[in-house]
Design a protein around this motif. Sequence first.
Motif, PDB file in Angstrom:
ATOM      1  N   VAL A  22      -1.395   3.009  -2.550  1.00 55.62           N
ATOM      2  CA  VAL A  22      -2.146   4.229  -2.234  1.00 55.62           C
ATOM      3  C   VAL A  22      -1.235   5.397  -1.877  1.00 55.62           C
ATOM      4  O   VAL A  22      -1.650   6.552  -1.973  1.00 55.62           O
ATOM      5  N   GLU A  23       0.020   5.122  -1.468  1.00 56.65           N
ATOM      6  CA  GLU A  23       0.943   6.206  -1.121  1.00 56.65           C
ATOM      7  C   GLU A  23       2.306   5.977  -1.772  1.00 56.65           C
ATOM      8  O   GLU A  23       2.862   4.890  -1.684  1.00 56.65           O
ATOM      9  N   LEU A  39       0.811  -1.210   0.000  1.00 62.41           N
ATOM     10  CA  LEU A  39       0.000   0.000   0.000  1.00 62.41           C
ATOM     11  C   LEU A  39       0.845   1.260   0.000  1.00 62.41           C
ATOM     12  O   LEU A  39       0.444   2.280  -0.569  1.00 62.41           O
ATOM     13  N   THR A  82      -8.702   9.903  -7.636  1.00 60.41           N
ATOM     14  CA  THR A  82      -8.381   9.285  -6.342  1.00 60.41           C
ATOM     15  C   THR A  82      -7.411  10.089  -5.490  1.00 60.41           C
ATOM     16  O   THR A  82      -7.453  10.009  -4.267  1.00 60.41           O
ATOM     17  N   THR A 141      -5.599   4.243  -8.062  1.00 58.84           N
ATOM     18  CA  THR A 141      -5.604   3.906  -6.634  1.00 58.84           C
ATOM     19  C   THR A 141      -4.856   4.887  -5.743  1.00 58.84           C
ATOM     20  O   THR A 141      -5.162   5.007  -4.561  1.00 58.84           O
ATOM     21  N   LEU A 142      -3.849   5.573  -6.265  1.00 61.12           N
ATOM     22  CA  LEU A 142      -2.992   6.428  -5.442  1.00 61.12           C
ATOM     23  C   LEU A 142      -3.779   7.574  -4.812  1.00 61.12           C
ATOM     24  O   LEU A 142      -4.508   8.295  -5.490  1.00 61.12           O
ATOM     25  N   THR A 143      -3.626   7.738  -3.493  1.00 64.77           N
ATOM     26  CA  THR A 143      -4.296   8.833  -2.779  1.00 64.77           C
ATOM     27  C   THR A 143      -3.310   9.876  -2.270  1.00 64.77           C
ATOM     28  O   THR A 143      -3.698  11.010  -1.982  1.00 64.77           O
TER      29      THR A 143
END
Length: 394
Positions: A142-143, A114, A196, A168-170
Amino acid sequence: MVDLSLISNYIDFKFTFLMLYHLGSKVSPGLIDLLNEKAEDVGERSIFWALKYDKFITKLKLRFSEMDGDCTKSFEEALRVNKALTELKLEYDHGEIPYSYSINSALEVNKTLLKLDLSSNQMYEEEAEYISKMLKANKTLVELNISQCDIGSKGVKLIGEGLKVNKTLTKLDVRSNKGKYTGIESIGKALESNETLKDLDIGYNLIGDKGAELFSEILKSKRTLTRLAIYGNEITHEGTKFIAEMLVHNKTLTHLYMGYNNIGDKGAILLSEALKANGTLVNLKMPKNEIKDEGVKALGEMLKINKSLNSLNLNSNSIENEGAVSVSEALKVNKTLAKLKLKQNGIGAEGADLILEALESNTIIVKIDLRWNRIPSEKGKTAGAKEKRAILRN
């Protein structure tokens, strides 16, 4: 939760495997921090071999003196099949990270990782291209932190191309990469279609007023980004004009960090007018921006009206007693601001007294930082103890 560091040790296969197996089977998922300053190849390969079968370790930090082809291959194989690892940080002692095509290929298919931290390693356009390709294929990350990697404008542009496709990357941190406007523009354009990303740090990339205009135009209608860091980008009041216009229209941005620019009083006045209408921004950081009393007067008037701002950072500016008067008057009226930082300005005893007196009727403020101003310890009501109370009020 486990924190383990192995520093300056020769690590062999048997020890590594047994260590990971024992920790994984006996304790809750945790962090394994392997700082292998003297690790031999056999030790490194055994770490990766163990990762193939480990089901408990969720966080891993690796730092290597060197990494040969066999180690890279072993690492790739581990990343392809590991089902537990969610956070990975890679460091290389000599600055150049051993981030190869094979490792990148493994991350393209990895389904559990993640958070990936590759910060503070020397990278080049080739590595940036690998990462861009990974962003287009990976379905779970995500990061991503690639700050201070010196990938340049071409490298940052490649990251933007990957972001445009990624779903997906936040959170993305690309600060201090010499991206300039030509590179960071790609990140901005990616935001137009990306749905996202919520947290973006593009600090210290020298985007200038032109970059401020680009992101401001995009964020006028963008509804996903909540945090934006554009500090250290040579933005003046001209660029701030566009940011202010954006704040009037944007309804999602909650955190804005634009310190270490040069917006001056004109920029502060523009932002103040915008924040009278903005009802979503809760945290504004503007340290070291050449803001003087005139700018703080405008900010004070804004604080009398604004009902969302919770934290304001004005450290290291040029605020003196006249500005402190405006701050004190605002604090008597404002009902939302909880933290105010005024460290390292030019506020004297008279100004500090007024601010502290305002606290007597203000029950919302939990912290005001007045350190390193011109407050004499032997004069007035702002001597020692009272100043300390202002710093750590709770």
